[in-house]
Design a protein around this motif. Structure first.
Motif, PDB file in Angstrom:
ATOM      1  N   GLY A   1       0.805  -1.210   0.000  1.00  0.00           N
ATOM      2  CA  GLY A   1       0.000   0.000   0.000  1.00  0.00           C
ATOM      3  C   GLY A   1       0.844   1.269   0.000  1.00  0.00           C
ATOM      4  N   GLU A   2       1.886   1.281   0.806  1.00  0.00           N
ATOM      5  CA  GLU A   2       2.741   2.460   0.829  1.00  0.00           C
ATOM      6  C   GLU A   2       3.482   2.629  -0.493  1.00  0.00           C
ATOM      7  OE1 GLU A   2       3.647   3.089   5.582  1.00  0.00           O
ATOM      8  OE2 GLU A   2       5.168   2.108   4.344  1.00  0.00           O
ATOM      9  N   SER A   3       3.884   1.538  -1.117  1.00  0.00           N
ATOM     10  CA  SER A   3       4.519   1.623  -2.437  1.00  0.00           C
ATOM     11  C   SER A   3       3.558   2.224  -3.456  1.00  0.00           C
ATOM     12  CB  SER A   3       4.980   0.237  -2.898  1.00  0.00           C
ATOM     13  OG  SER A   3       5.988  -0.274  -2.067  1.00  0.00           O
ATOM     14  N   TYR A   4       2.285   1.847  -3.371  1.00  0.00           N
ATOM     15  CA  TYR A   4       1.302   2.418  -4.287  1.00  0.00           C
ATOM     16  C   TYR A   4       1.128   3.912  -4.025  1.00  0.00           C
ATOM     17  CZ  TYR A   4      -2.937   3.348  -6.865  1.00  0.00           C
ATOM     18  OH  TYR A   4      -3.831   3.891  -7.748  1.00  0.00           O
ATOM     19  N   MET A   5       1.040   4.292  -2.747  1.00  0.00           N
ATOM     20  CA  MET A   5       0.900   5.703  -2.402  1.00  0.00           C
ATOM     21  C   MET A   5       2.095   6.517  -2.898  1.00  0.00           C
ATOM     22  SD  MET A   5      -0.574   5.075   1.438  1.00  0.00           S
ATOM     23  CE  MET A   5      -0.285   6.729   2.029  1.00  0.00           C
ATOM     24  N   ASN A   6       3.263   5.884  -2.967  1.00  0.00           N
ATOM     25  CA  ASN A   6       4.483   6.545  -3.431  1.00  0.00           C
ATOM     26  C   ASN A   6       4.691   6.435  -4.942  1.00  0.00           C
ATOM     27  OD1 ASN A   6       5.113   7.274  -0.788  1.00  0.00           O
ATOM     28  ND2 ASN A   6       6.263   5.393  -0.412  1.00  0.00           N
ATOM     29  N   VAL A   7       3.654   5.988  -5.663  1.00  0.00           N
ATOM     30  CA  VAL A   7       3.654   5.881  -7.125  1.00  0.00           C
ATOM     31  C   VAL A   7       4.697   4.880  -7.621  1.00  0.00           C
ATOM     32  CG1 VAL A   7       3.312   7.240  -9.236  1.00  0.00           C
ATOM     33  CG2 VAL A   7       3.180   8.375  -7.037  1.00  0.00           C
ATOM     34  N   ALA A   8       5.008   3.868  -6.802  1.00  0.00           N
ATOM     35  CA  ALA A   8       5.997   2.863  -7.205  1.00  0.00           C
ATOM     36  C   ALA A   8       5.390   1.784  -8.094  1.00  0.00           C
ATOM     37  CB  ALA A   8       6.631   2.222  -5.964  1.00  0.00           C
ATOM     38  N   TRP A   9       4.068   1.648  -8.086  1.00  0.00           N
ATOM     39  CA  TRP A   9       3.406   0.693  -8.979  1.00  0.00           C
ATOM     40  C   TRP A   9       1.991   1.160  -9.237  1.00  0.00           C
ATOM     41  CZ3 TRP A   9      -0.958  -2.230  -7.600  1.00  0.00           C
ATOM     42  CH2 TRP A   9      -1.270  -2.277  -6.231  1.00  0.00           C
ATOM     43  N   ASP A  10       1.384   0.574 -10.268  1.00  0.00           N
ATOM     44  CA  ASP A  10       0.018   0.911 -10.642  1.00  0.00           C
ATOM     45  C   ASP A  10      -0.705  -0.319 -11.164  1.00  0.00           C
ATOM     46  OD1 ASP A  10      -0.953   3.787 -10.492  1.00  0.00           O
ATOM     47  OD2 ASP A  10       1.055   4.089 -11.334  1.00  0.00           O
ATOM     48  N   ALA A  11      -2.004  -0.235 -11.114  1.00  0.00           N
ATOM     49  CA  ALA A  11      -2.889  -1.168 -11.817  1.00  0.00           C
ATOM     50  C   ALA A  11      -4.103  -0.353 -12.238  1.00  0.00           C
ATOM     51  CB  ALA A  11      -3.300  -2.337 -10.926  1.00  0.00           C
TER      52      ALA A  11
END
Length: 385
Positions: A61-71
């Motif tokens: 979740g934190e990686s997503y918040m940091n724009v590290a991955w997307d879907a």
């Protein structure tokens, strides 16, 4: 508002043993790394997999918040992920403390009770008004015969009123009343008087506006443990998730104390399928501090010798539709709040709404409505739906 994506294969090291392990796991869920389908995961930075393996959904979740991955479709990504039970096959290395903390400590004491109100429910009434239905109902709708969010929420409120067999003149206690949608509906359509308990100052201020319209509803900024008055009926809609396993019995004792002998108590709560699991660490940190989903056995254990379970109704699949309707409203109105909350909040809220929708779609979590009586209804309880 669209999230920026890069989807470079350079961010996925196919030679890494941990990355190969994750790729093989994701294949079981029909999820491809840097694929082109809406539910495929696309990497924008390094270490996403390492963070997920080390810290589970907190790292993801934190990686997503940091724009590290997307879907493109987070809801479908989580639907695939959870339907294949992939989280059961990963044991995050850095969450031992979180697990012990939730087991050993009482994180839902009266002293801590107001933390979730301040962190979540007090974001602002305007924000929630833009996301929710016209009655500001922040719980699962009932979509059996509904086609819109407003219809689904009104159908849910009416379903509860009918299950409680409300009659004019009754006094009803709403434990965790939110913005008062149930109380207002019950007062308008069934002629009852309502008292609502909330730990949110924003909700209390909103409730004062309902009272100005002459409705017989009262908001009390109060922890449930401090209530002593007796009522003809009790309802609790989406509050039990904040009670915590160390307080389930006390919660039931409070409800039993506040309910008249011939009364009915309706408990509406999200629940999990497995008893011995810890609260999700990302949800705990960013969305609902100190929250915990009960298992079915937690509820029946806590109610033992205090209540008779008259009825149990599971319509958890309806929460998928509700969350996606909230997400659509959130996206449509985000431009009004973007300057106030910023991109990181946007991604956090999008992750919250769509990951939870995917979890309900996968039937990983449930939505239960219990109808409870103190001594059992002579002749039996006649279920409504």
């Amino acid at each position: 508002m669209k999230s920026t994506t890069f989807a470079h294969s350079a961010f996925f090291d196919e030679s890494s043993s941990s990355h190969r392990f994750v790729a093989e796991l994701l294949e079981k869920a029909d999820i491809r790394i840097n694929g082109d389908r809406p539910w495929d995961i696309r990497f924008n930075a390094h270490r996403v997999i390492d963070e997920a393996l080390a810290r589970g959904n907190l790292g993801l979740g934190e990686s997503y918040m940091n724009v590290a991955w997307d879907a493109e479709r987070l809801d479908e990504f989580f639907h695939h992920l959870l339907r294949a039970r992939l989280p059961d096959q990963i044991n995050p290395r850095k969450l031992v403390f979180h697990h012990l903390r939730t087991r050993m400590l009482n994180l839902q004491t009266a002293k801590r009770a107001f933390e979730v109100g301040e962190a979540h429910y007090d974001l602002g009434n305007d924000f929630y008004a833009a996301m929710l239905d016209k009655r500001m109902t922040y719980t699962c709708g009932y979509w059996k015969n509904a086609t819109t969010l407003d219809e689904a929420q009104e159908a849910k409120l009416d379903l509860i009123c009918r299950k409680l067999e409300l009659e004019p003149g009754m006094r009803v206690l709403d434990i965790g009343c939110g913005w008062g949608s149930f109380m207002a509906y019950a007062a308008e359509h069934y002629g009852v008087e309502c008292v609502g308990l909330t730990i949110s100052r924003e909700q209390t201020e909103y409730g004062k506006q309902l009272m100005k319209h002459g409705l017989p509803v009262e908001f009390r900024l109060k922890d449930y443990r401090d209530e002593t008055e007796q009522f003809d009926r009790i309802v609790s809609i989406g509050m039990f998730e904040h009670v915590g396993r160390k307080n389930y019995r006390e919660y039931m004792e409070v409800a039993e104390r506040c309910l008249k002998d011939n009364g009915l108590f309706l408990l509406h709560t999200i629940g999990k399928n497995v008893r011995d699991t810890s609260p999700d660490p990302w949800i705990d940190k960013y969305i609902f501090p100190n929250g915990e989903l009960p298992a079915l056995g937690h509820i029946t254990d806590a109610a033992e010798e205090l209540f008779v379970v008259e009825d149990l109704h599971n319509f958890g699949a309806d929460y998928d539709k509700t969350l996606m309707a909230w997400h659509a409203n959130f996206e449509a109105n985000w431009h009004r709040f973007a300057d106030t909350y910023g991109e990181r909040f946007y991604r956090m809220w999008r992750y919250y709404l769509q990951s939870c929708a995917g979890a309900f779609r996968a039937r990983d979590i449930q939505l239960w409505q219990f109808v409870l009586s103190k001594q059992g209804i002579l002749g039996g309880y006649h279920r409504v739906s």
